[in-house]
Write an enzyme that holds these catalytic residues in place. Structure first.
Site, PDB file in Angstrom:
ATOM      1  N   HIS A   1       7.221   9.040 -12.234  1.00  0.00           N
ATOM      2  CA  HIS A   1       8.241   9.322 -11.214  1.00  0.00           C
ATOM      3  C   HIS A   1       9.510   9.912 -11.836  1.00  0.00           C
ATOM      4  O   HIS A   1       9.469  10.447 -12.949  1.00  0.00           O
ATOM      5  CB  HIS A   1       8.506   8.065 -10.386  1.00  0.00           C
ATOM      6  CG  HIS A   1       7.232   7.445  -9.878  1.00  0.00           C
ATOM      7  ND1 HIS A   1       6.496   7.975  -8.867  1.00  0.00           N
ATOM      8  CD2 HIS A   1       6.558   6.326 -10.304  1.00  0.00           C
ATOM      9  CE1 HIS A   1       5.411   7.240  -8.657  1.00  0.00           C
ATOM     10  NE2 HIS A   1       5.423   6.241  -9.519  1.00  0.00           N
TER      11      HIS A   1
ATOM     12  N   HIS B   1       3.753   3.245 -15.745  1.00  0.00           N
ATOM     13  CA  HIS B   1       4.121   2.909 -14.377  1.00  0.00           C
ATOM     14  C   HIS B   1       4.303   1.405 -14.229  1.00  0.00           C
ATOM     15  O   HIS B   1       4.006   0.635 -15.147  1.00  0.00           O
ATOM     16  CB  HIS B   1       3.028   3.371 -13.399  1.00  0.00           C
ATOM     17  CG  HIS B   1       2.903   4.846 -13.274  1.00  0.00           C
ATOM     18  ND1 HIS B   1       3.491   5.567 -12.253  1.00  0.00           N
ATOM     19  CD2 HIS B   1       2.252   5.759 -14.043  1.00  0.00           C
ATOM     20  CE1 HIS B   1       3.213   6.848 -12.398  1.00  0.00           C
ATOM     21  NE2 HIS B   1       2.458   6.999 -13.482  1.00  0.00           N
TER      22      HIS B   1
ATOM     23  N   GLU C   1      -0.255   0.405 -15.357  1.00  0.00           N
ATOM     24  CA  GLU C   1       0.653  -0.273 -14.437  1.00  0.00           C
ATOM     25  C   GLU C   1       1.018  -1.589 -15.135  1.00  0.00           C
ATOM     26  O   GLU C   1       0.205  -2.512 -15.230  1.00  0.00           O
ATOM     27  CB  GLU C   1      -0.025  -0.541 -13.096  1.00  0.00           C
ATOM     28  CG  GLU C   1      -0.482   0.717 -12.362  1.00  0.00           C
ATOM     29  CD  GLU C   1       0.624   1.392 -11.577  1.00  0.00           C
ATOM     30  OE1 GLU C   1       1.781   0.907 -11.647  1.00  0.00           O
ATOM     31  OE2 GLU C   1       0.344   2.391 -10.882  1.00  0.00           O
TER      32      GLU C   1
END
Length: 329
Positions: free
Chosen positions: A117, A210, A292
């Site tokens: 992001h 992430h 993640e």
């Protein structure tokens, strides 16, 4: 600190006669030695971050994590910056490398780190909502990512871990490239461009960092592996095997270094998930995985993800998995 050995031999028996110079030296030496010890104790010796030796992963057949290959130590090499040190929050800092890679065991290896992001995505919704081709279908260029309930964003988390990871890998001699850094670019990059950066660099390994945004009570990390895709511009068949090996190694060392459990809501306790709907994986031509690191919306995971000391452990765990993968025979 041990006080035995040649540097700390017990004083010899006093001789009956001493000159003035000898007496003066005898008075000065204990004070000098005490000063040196205090200097070393407070960190003045310039030893930098603690040198660590990785312990082998526990052996068990219950889970792919427990059978993950052992990792190499990511201890600072002799070529590491003498100014590097572990900050109060656990972050490793130091003089950044001015050259592409050093002379450590990973010299000649290229690693691409993709911090997920971008903080600027919130101000560029039109741009990030543009559809891009990921081979199997079209998806948004990028997304804003998630955040903790207190507002600590995934984009900030991923960049922080990426910087720590870059420092550790550069100390091993690797050339490290980031898909974004600081305020550049202002948004994105798009998922297809993130994959292209790794491909153009001919990376030996690529990792996208992430943190998840699931429900309270959903805890743990998981590593996302590319599935076999052969559609449009996507062909992951040549990298599925190597990416799986990279992911298994990272999952094992991440678990060991952080203590974070494998996800209790994805991966059936293995910490590994295979997907074919992510452009960053579908379009990659080099070994690549996503990780993640935890669930930002769970209070227990959020307490870890917002800790600088824990983020350093996360970077260490990812680094050791990458090093193990790149040094495999």
């Amino acid at each position: 600190m041990s006080y035995t050995g040649p540097e700390f031999d017990p004083p010899q028996q006093r001789r009956p006669r001493r000159g003035p110079l000898t007496v003066a030296l005898a008075a000065l030496v204990p004070g000098a030695l005490l000063g040196w010890l205090v200097y070393e104790e407070v960190g003045g010796g310039g030893s930098g971050a603690e040198v660590r030796t990785a312990s082998p992963a526990p052996a068990s057949s219950a889970s792919p994590l427990s059978s993950a290959p052992g990792s190499a130590s990511t201890a600072a090499s002799p070529d590491a910056s003498p100014h590097a040190s572990a900050g109060d929050d656990g972050k490793v800092s130091g003089t950044p490398s001015d050259r592409p890679g050093g002379t450590g065991p990973l010299k000649g290896k290229v690693v691409v780190i993709d911090p997920g992001h971008n903080p600027g995505n919130f101000r560029h919704t039109a741009e990030i909502n543009r559809q891009v081709d990921i081979g199997t279908n079209h998806k948004e260029c990028d997304t804003t990512g998630t955040s903790t309930n207190d507002g600590y964003t995934e984009a900030r988390f991923s960049m922080d871990v990426a910087h720590r990871l870059r420092t550790l890998l550069e100390r091993q001699g690797a050339t490290v490239k980031l898909t974004r850094d600081g305020d550049s670019p202002a948004w994105g990059p798009c998922v297809d461009e993130r994959a292209r950066i790794g491909n153009t660099a001919r990376a030996d390994a690529a990792v996208s960092i992430h943190a998840d945004g699931s429900a309270e009570g959903d805890r743990g990390f998981h590593v996302i592996l590319p599935g076999s895709v052969h559609a449009g511009a996507a062909d992951t068949r040549p990298i599925v095997g190597s990416s799986h090996e990279l992911g298994v190694r990272i999952a094992g060392t991440f678990l060991r270094e952080t203590g974070e459990p494998p996800s209790n809501y994805l991966g059936e306790g293995t910490g590994l998930v295979t997907r074919t709907d992510l452009g960053g994986l579908n379009l990659s031509t080099v070994p690549k995985v996503f990780i993640e690191c935890g669930n930002m919306r769970d209070s227990k995971d959020a307490a870890l993800l917002t800790s600088g000391a824990w983020r350093q452990k996360a970077a260490q765990g990812i680094s050791e998995g990458i090093v193990s993968f790149l040094r495999r025979s």
